[in-house]
Design a protein around this motif. Structure first.
Motif, short mmCIF file in Angstrom:
data_model
loop_
_atom_site.label_atom_id
_atom_site.label_comp_id
_atom_site.label_asym_id
_atom_site.label_seq_id
_atom_site.Cartn_x
_atom_site.Cartn_y
_atom_site.Cartn_z
N ALA A 168 0.83 -1.21 0.00
CA ALA A 168 0.00 0.00 0.00
C ALA A 168 0.86 1.25 0.00
CB ALA A 168 -0.92 0.00 1.23
N ILE A 169 1.91 1.26 0.81
CA ILE A 169 2.81 2.43 0.85
C ILE A 169 3.49 2.63 -0.49
CG2 ILE A 169 4.96 3.27 1.87
CD1 ILE A 169 4.04 1.99 4.51
N GLU A 170 3.94 1.52 -1.11
CA GLU A 170 4.57 1.64 -2.43
C GLU A 170 3.61 2.22 -3.45
OE1 GLU A 170 5.85 -2.29 -3.20
OE2 GLU A 170 7.64 -2.20 -1.92
N ALA A 171 2.35 1.75 -3.43
CA ALA A 171 1.37 2.25 -4.39
C ALA A 171 1.06 3.73 -4.16
CB ALA A 171 0.09 1.41 -4.29
N LEU A 172 0.93 4.14 -2.91
CA LEU A 172 0.62 5.54 -2.61
C LEU A 172 1.79 6.45 -2.96
CD1 LEU A 172 -1.20 4.98 0.81
CD2 LEU A 172 -2.26 5.56 -1.38
N ARG A 173 2.99 6.04 -2.64
CA ARG A 173 4.16 6.85 -3.01
C ARG A 173 4.27 6.98 -4.52
NH1 ARG A 173 8.83 4.41 1.11
NH2 ARG A 173 8.45 5.84 2.87
N SER A 174 4.01 5.86 -5.22
CA SER A 174 4.09 5.90 -6.68
C SER A 174 3.02 6.83 -7.25
CB SER A 174 3.91 4.48 -7.23
OG SER A 174 3.88 4.49 -8.64
N SER A 175 1.81 6.79 -6.69
CA SER A 175 0.74 7.65 -7.18
C SER A 175 1.06 9.13 -6.97
CB SER A 175 -0.57 7.29 -6.47
OG SER A 175 -1.62 8.15 -6.88
N LEU A 176 1.73 9.44 -5.84
CA LEU A 176 2.10 10.82 -5.54
C LEU A 176 3.43 11.22 -6.16
CD1 LEU A 176 1.10 10.84 -1.77
CD2 LEU A 176 -0.03 12.14 -3.59
N ASN A 177 4.13 10.20 -6.72
CA ASN A 177 5.45 10.44 -7.28
C ASN A 177 6.41 10.99 -6.21
OD1 ASN A 177 7.34 10.33 -9.33
ND2 ASN A 177 6.94 12.43 -10.04
N GLU A 178 6.29 10.45 -5.00
CA GLU A 178 7.16 10.83 -3.89
C GLU A 178 7.71 9.56 -3.26
OE1 GLU A 178 6.08 13.91 -1.08
OE2 GLU A 178 4.28 14.37 -2.27
N ALA A 179 8.88 9.15 -3.73
CA ALA A 179 9.47 7.90 -3.24
C ALA A 179 9.90 8.00 -1.78
CB ALA A 179 10.66 7.50 -4.12
N ALA A 180 10.15 9.23 -1.30
CA ALA A 180 10.65 9.40 0.07
C ALA A 180 9.57 9.91 1.03
CB ALA A 180 11.83 10.37 0.07
N LEU A 181 8.29 9.82 0.63
CA LEU A 181 7.22 10.28 1.51
C LEU A 181 7.27 9.52 2.83
CD1 LEU A 181 4.61 11.97 1.87
CD2 LEU A 181 3.35 10.01 0.94
N PRO A 182 7.37 10.21 3.98
CA PRO A 182 7.44 9.51 5.27
C PRO A 182 6.23 8.60 5.48
CG PRO A 182 8.02 11.82 5.54
CD PRO A 182 7.50 11.68 4.14
N ALA A 183 6.52 7.38 5.91
CA ALA A 183 5.45 6.39 6.11
C ALA A 183 5.76 5.59 7.36
CB ALA A 183 5.32 5.48 4.89
N LEU A 184 4.69 5.26 8.09
CA LEU A 184 4.81 4.49 9.33
C LEU A 184 3.94 3.25 9.24
CD1 LEU A 184 5.62 4.26 12.40
CD2 LEU A 184 3.51 5.53 12.88
N ILE A 185 4.48 2.12 9.63
CA ILE A 185 3.72 0.87 9.70
C ILE A 185 3.25 0.68 11.14
CG2 ILE A 185 3.93 -1.64 9.67
CD1 ILE A 185 3.60 -0.67 6.93
N VAL A 186 1.96 0.43 11.33
CA VAL A 186 1.43 0.04 12.64
C VAL A 186 0.90 -1.37 12.51
CG1 VAL A 186 0.88 2.38 13.38
CG2 VAL A 186 -0.83 1.07 12.14
N THR A 187 1.08 -2.18 13.54
CA THR A 187 0.70 -3.58 13.45
C THR A 187 0.40 -4.17 14.82
OG1 THR A 187 1.43 -5.77 12.69
CG2 THR A 187 3.12 -4.31 13.56
N GLY A 188 -0.45 -5.18 14.80
CA GLY A 188 -0.70 -5.95 16.01
C GLY A 188 0.20 -7.16 16.10
N ASP A 189 1.04 -7.40 15.09
CA ASP A 189 1.98 -8.52 15.09
C ASP A 189 3.30 -8.06 15.70
OD1 ASP A 189 0.25 -10.31 13.71
OD2 ASP A 189 0.71 -9.23 11.86
N VAL A 190 3.95 -9.00 16.38
CA VAL A 190 5.27 -8.68 16.93
C VAL A 190 6.33 -9.63 16.37
CG1 VAL A 190 4.44 -7.66 19.04
CG2 VAL A 190 4.77 -10.12 18.93
N GLY A 191 6.04 -10.33 15.34
CA GLY A 191 7.00 -11.23 14.73
C GLY A 191 6.43 -11.76 13.43
#
Length: 595
Positions: free
Chosen positions: A534-557
């Motif tokens: 999803a982050i890759e697709a959004l950055r590509s759509s905005l043409n901003e490869a360095a757009l800051p992105a954070l992953i949040v998750t309920g997994d710890v491994g």
């Protein structure tokens, strides 16, 4: 109906093995017998006993041919190879008939032959007798009969002819026959002892195999239990973190927007409860992963002074609320460890120190000793009696909480500290006595000075502005409660927020004209592509490869989390703590608008 003779004969395993070996070597014994018989025929065929020798040779050739036929049948028919007992009677009978034929030859030779012929006759018979006795060594009487049938008539013939030559030959053949039988007996004893030892070894192997199978079954049962516990906690961990995340964010939002004191106090209590539940989930999962051996440290150099300050920051307010002095005295240095796991150890030790200290101070200090940093967490709390010290690292053991007051924790903090310390080789140690406070000590390996100098600021977190945060944020999460809670918190901070439940909705938000300064994306988005895609697709759509992105998750491994870290994306494990989120957003703004 009477059973066949072969079936009535009882043979031991060793005898059957020797019989099978005898059958396997039939070709060579056949060749020896054929050559010996041919040489004797050639030497005596032209003499006065030629007619009898020719008749003998015809019969002898038939016996040898029958023996060769038995071998061919055995070689070509798998059923006969699988059942050597069926070959007992034919093979034993053919052996004795062959021996008898050699004895008959001695009887048929009425006249003394030339010296060469006599020598060949004696050598051939002794060789055949010796070879057969060795092959029949475990058969006892059969070996004796074989030797006697061949050499007995030969000795009697020599005695009949008389003379020094024949009497000497009779003596030599007799001695060779006796020696052959004695050697056969010794060989039989040795083979029986080897067979007995082999049987004892087989019994020992069977016993060891049974013991190994029991041990393996017990180990598999234990491993299956650990794996089942891991699967349960992994599933429960993810499922528990989702509502915890929503609850914590909603409580923080209420605390931020409300102006009523009672509501603020209640929201603070809700946040504290959510943090406590998160700690329990984290501790249980850490212990389970450490026990199962699935926790793999991510070794890297890190600035221990920065990490200590980062871990102490949330606890300073708690210490101040209890009227405790909170001190840190550690000089900047680089250590080699896993940042996340080490932070977990420090956080648990600090929480314990403050929880059980009612007056005085909590102090964190460190000094370098023999190439390692000795990091100490010292308090002036209630201490631990000597009789309780051996059990303090056990799960659910609380020496200072006999009433099981949940405000004093659940007895998992120090168990987690022990498991993770063993994993990181921190050599955790404790000194304490009742009423005199406690000192927990960790030993961390230092990074070489040359390597540390070459790193520059690597390993130190980038400081974020406490006020300047990314103004426009796009949040993507397939859990509706978490999505609404996180959006509400960000809105309460004055941000322009858009939310989406998947990649398609997020791309639609971008097409509507929204240009985010930062992305906050859940790692797993249901059956759709994951958060990384999803982050890759959004950055590509905005043409901003360095757009800051954070992953949040309920997994710890697992593979998802490893892939996120491999992609260089920062990761926050749910429940999302507001301080962590603000740090990311501040860093995102600093990256886009550097000073």
């Amino acid at each position: 109906m009477k059973p066949a003779l072969g079936a009535r004969l009882a043979f031991s395993d060793l005898q059957l093995q020797q019989l099978e070996q005898m059958i396997r070597s039939t070709v060579w014994s056949w060749l020896l017998a054929a050559v010996g018989g041919l040489l004797c025929y050639l030497e005596y065929a032209a003499g006065p006993d030629g007619a009898r020798v020719q008749a003998w040779f015809v019969v002898y050739g038939g016996i040898v041919a029958v023996r060769l036929g038995l071998w061919i049948a055995w070689a070509l028919r798998p059923g006969m190879r699988a059942n050597p007992q069926a070959m007992v009677l034919p093979i034993m009978a053919s052996n004795q008939v062959l021996a008898l034929s050699w004895g008959v030859l001695s009887v048929l030779l009425h006249h003394e032959g030339p010296a060469q012929a006599e020598a060949i006759l004696h050598i051939a018979m002794v060789t055949v007798a010796l070879g057969g006795a060795i092959r029949l060594s475990t058969m006892g009487r059969a070996a004796i009969a074989y030797v006697v049938l061949i050499l007995g008539p030969l000795v009697l013939r020599d005695i009949w002819f008389g003379g020094s030559y024949h009497l000497a030959m009779a003596l030599i053949v007799t001695l060779i026959g006796v020696y052959t039988l004695l050697s056969s007996r010794e060989l039989s004893s040795a083979l029986h002892e080897i067979q007995a030892q082999r049987r004892r070894n087989a019994e020992l192997v069977i016993a060891l195999r049974a013991e190994n199978e029991r041990s393996s079954a017990a180990r598999r049962t234990a491993e299956e239990a650990v794996a089942a516990r891991m699967r349960f906690f992994a599933s429960a961990n993810h499922d528990l973190r989702q509502p915890l995340n929503a609850m914590a964010l909603l409580a923080q939002t209420v605390h931020t927007v409300s102006t009523e004191r009672a509501v603020k106090e209640m929201s603070e209590q809700l946040v504290a409860c959510a943090d406590g539940m998160t700690d329990v989930v984290d501790d249980l999962l850490d212990i389970t992963r450490a026990d199962a051996g699935s926790a793999s440290p991510q070794w890297a150099p890190l600035a221990i002074d920065e990490l200590v300050r980062e871990c102490c920051r949330p606890h300073q307010a708690m210490a101040a609320a209890k009227g405790l002095r909170f001190e840190t005295a550690i000089e900047p240095c680089m250590v080699h460890s896993d940042r996340a796991l080490l932070a977990r150890v420090l956080t648990n030790l600090l929480a314990n120190a403050i929880r059980y200290t009612h007056a005085g101070q909590v102090r964190v200090d460190g000094r370098i000793d023999d190439g390692r940093l000795r990091l100490r967490i010292e308090d002036t709390g209630i201490g631990i009696a000597a009789e309780h010290l051996p059990q303090i690292f056990d799960e659910f053991y609380q020496a200072g909480n006999p009433a099981r007051d949940r405000r004093l924790g659940y007895g998992l903090g120090l168990a987690t500290v022990k498991r993770l310390s063993d994993l990181l080789d921190l050599r955790v140690a404790v000194r304490s006595s009742a009423g005199q406070g406690s000192v927990f000590e960790l030993h961390l390996p230092l990074v070489d000075a040359g390597a540390s100098d070459g790193m520059g600021d690597a390993g130190r977190p980038v400081p974020a502005s406490p006020t300047a945060l990314a103004a426009r944020v796009l949040v993507v999460d397939d859990d509706r409660d978490s999505l609404q809670a996180l959006r509400g918190l960000l809105v309460s901070w004055g941000m322009d927020v858009r939310s989406a439940s998947g990649i398609a909705d997020a791309l639609e938000v971008l097409r509507a004209g929204f240009r985010p300064n930062a992305l906050v994306v859940d790692l797993r988005l249901g059956s759709q592509a994951g958060g990384i895609q999803a982050i890759e697709a959004l950055r590509s759509s905005l043409n901003e490869a360095a757009l800051p992105a954070l992953i949040v998750t309920g997994d710890v491994g697992g593979d998802y989390l490893s892939a996120a870290r491999a992609a260089g994306l920062p990761v926050i494990v749910k429940p999302v703590r507001p301080s962590q989120l603000r740090a990311f957003l501040g860093h995102a703004q600093a990256v886009r608008d550097p000073v």
